[in-house]
Write a protein that holds these residues in place. Structure first.
Motif, PDB file in Angstrom:
ATOM      1  N   HIS A  55       0.623  -1.214   0.143  1.00 34.03           N
ATOM      2  CA  HIS A  55      -0.065  -0.057  -0.085  1.00 34.03           C
ATOM      3  C   HIS A  55       0.901   1.341  -0.051  1.00 34.03           C
ATOM      4  O   HIS A  55       0.754   2.143  -0.727  1.00 34.03           O
ATOM      5  N   ILE A  56       1.755   1.284   0.759  1.00 31.87           N
ATOM      6  CA  ILE A  56       2.613   2.345   1.002  1.00 31.87           C
ATOM      7  C   ILE A  56       3.541   2.561  -0.469  1.00 31.87           C
ATOM      8  O   ILE A  56       3.494   3.740  -0.981  1.00 31.87           O
ATOM      9  N   GLN A  57       3.967   1.511  -0.838  1.00 28.90           N
ATOM     10  CA  GLN A  57       4.635   1.681  -2.412  1.00 28.90           C
ATOM     11  C   GLN A  57       3.681   2.225  -3.326  1.00 28.90           C
ATOM     12  O   GLN A  57       4.013   2.882  -4.208  1.00 28.90           O
ATOM     13  N   LYS A  58       2.247   1.974  -3.498  1.00 33.58           N
ATOM     14  CA  LYS A  58       1.362   2.396  -4.491  1.00 33.58           C
ATOM     15  C   LYS A  58       1.318   3.867  -4.236  1.00 33.58           C
ATOM     16  O   LYS A  58       1.212   4.745  -5.158  1.00 33.58           O
ATOM     17  N   VAL A  59       1.194   4.198  -3.208  1.00 32.49           N
ATOM     18  CA  VAL A  59       1.030   5.760  -2.767  1.00 32.49           C
ATOM     19  C   VAL A  59       2.185   6.451  -3.282  1.00 32.49           C
ATOM     20  O   VAL A  59       1.961   7.412  -3.812  1.00 32.49           O
ATOM     21  N   LEU A  60       3.342   5.945  -2.871  1.00 35.71           N
ATOM     22  CA  LEU A  60       4.663   6.689  -3.253  1.00 35.71           C
ATOM     23  C   LEU A  60       4.806   6.672  -4.701  1.00 35.71           C
ATOM     24  O   LEU A  60       5.017   7.793  -5.271  1.00 35.71           O
ATOM     25  N   GLN A  61       4.398   5.791  -5.466  1.00 32.34           N
ATOM     26  CA  GLN A  61       4.555   5.786  -6.987  1.00 32.34           C
ATOM     27  C   GLN A  61       3.378   6.579  -7.488  1.00 32.34           C
ATOM     28  O   GLN A  61       3.923   7.473  -8.602  1.00 32.34           O
ATOM     29  N   ALA A  62       2.066   6.563  -7.024  1.00 35.31           N
ATOM     30  CA  ALA A  62       1.038   7.402  -7.593  1.00 35.31           C
ATOM     31  C   ALA A  62       1.423   8.825  -7.152  1.00 35.31           C
ATOM     32  O   ALA A  62       1.151   9.877  -8.125  1.00 35.31           O
ATOM     33  N   SER A  63       2.192   9.250  -6.378  1.00 27.24           N
ATOM     34  CA  SER A  63       2.833  10.642  -5.943  1.00 27.24           C
ATOM     35  C   SER A  63       3.797  10.858  -6.576  1.00 27.24           C
ATOM     36  O   SER A  63       4.212  12.182  -6.455  1.00 27.24           O
ATOM     37  N   ARG A  65       6.785  10.167  -5.771  1.00 26.58           N
ATOM     38  CA  ARG A  65       7.951  10.135  -4.736  1.00 26.58           C
ATOM     39  C   ARG A  65       8.419   8.875  -4.654  1.00 26.58           C
ATOM     40  O   ARG A  65       8.265   8.018  -3.684  1.00 26.58           O
ATOM     41  N   GLN A  66       9.427   8.423  -5.544  1.00 27.21           N
ATOM     42  CA  GLN A  66      10.098   7.230  -5.381  1.00 27.21           C
ATOM     43  C   GLN A  66      11.629   7.149  -5.314  1.00 27.21           C
ATOM     44  O   GLN A  66      12.257   6.206  -5.607  1.00 27.21           O
ATOM     45  N   GLY A  67      12.031   8.158  -4.739  1.00 20.67           N
ATOM     46  CA  GLY A  67      13.383   8.322  -4.693  1.00 20.67           C
ATOM     47  C   GLY A  67      13.658   7.485  -3.659  1.00 20.67           C
ATOM     48  O   GLY A  67      13.024   6.951  -2.538  1.00 20.67           O
ATOM     49  N   ALA A  68      15.221   7.198  -3.470  1.00 20.64           N
ATOM     50  CA  ALA A  68      15.701   6.509  -2.087  1.00 20.64           C
ATOM     51  C   ALA A  68      15.585   6.892  -1.065  1.00 20.64           C
ATOM     52  O   ALA A  68      15.279   6.231  -0.130  1.00 20.64           O
ATOM     53  N   GLU A  69      15.429   8.356  -0.897  1.00 19.33           N
ATOM     54  CA  GLU A  69      15.206   8.974   0.577  1.00 19.33           C
ATOM     55  C   GLU A  69      13.639   8.396   1.035  1.00 19.33           C
ATOM     56  O   GLU A  69      13.395   7.923   2.137  1.00 19.33           O
ATOM     57  N   GLN A  70      12.741   8.510   0.162  1.00 19.63           N
ATOM     58  CA  GLN A  70      11.288   8.347   0.327  1.00 19.63           C
ATOM     59  C   GLN A  70      11.203   6.651   0.673  1.00 19.63           C
ATOM     60  O   GLN A  70      10.535   6.325   1.400  1.00 19.63           O
ATOM     61  N   GLN A  71      11.812   5.910  -0.104  1.00 19.53           N
ATOM     62  CA  GLN A  71      11.775   4.462   0.191  1.00 19.53           C
ATOM     63  C   GLN A  71      12.279   4.109   1.577  1.00 19.53           C
ATOM     64  O   GLN A  71      11.948   3.312   2.009  1.00 19.53           O
TER      65      GLN A  71
END
Length: 89
Positions: A55-63, A65-71
């Motif tokens: 779920h977290i990964q889907k939200v990050l992808q949709a927004s 924000r997939q940088g290393a810091e966000q991950q």
């Protein structure tokens, strides 16, 4: 740590009032109190909800924000604690 400007004391009590709960979420109020019963901290309508890594990964992808810091910030990693390994062993 000086909650609400009072001197630090290890004699802190907690009190929780359950407002609502389901199999996937819990809502509660919480107080941290000193020995005299004075509220040091108060949390109202704290909402804890099950969130899976996908779920977290889907939200990050949709927004976007997939940088290393966000991950790293939102990464979920489960580790066995020393206490649980001692109990099961």
């Amino acid at each position: 740590l000086q909650p609400c400007g009072r001197k630090y004391s290890i004699a802190v009590w907690s009190y929780f009032q359950l407002i609502d709960f389901t199999d996937k979420s819990t809502v509660f109020r919480s107080w941290l109190l000193n020995d005299a019963g004075e509220a040091l901290l108060y949390f109202d309508h704290v909402h804890l909800q099950e969130v899976r890594d996908e779920h977290i990964q889907k939200v990050l992808q949709a927004s976007g924000r997939q940088g290393a810091e966000q991950q790293m910030l939102y990464d979920v990693l489960w580790r066995e604690s020393e206490l649980s390994s001692q109990v099961s062993g």
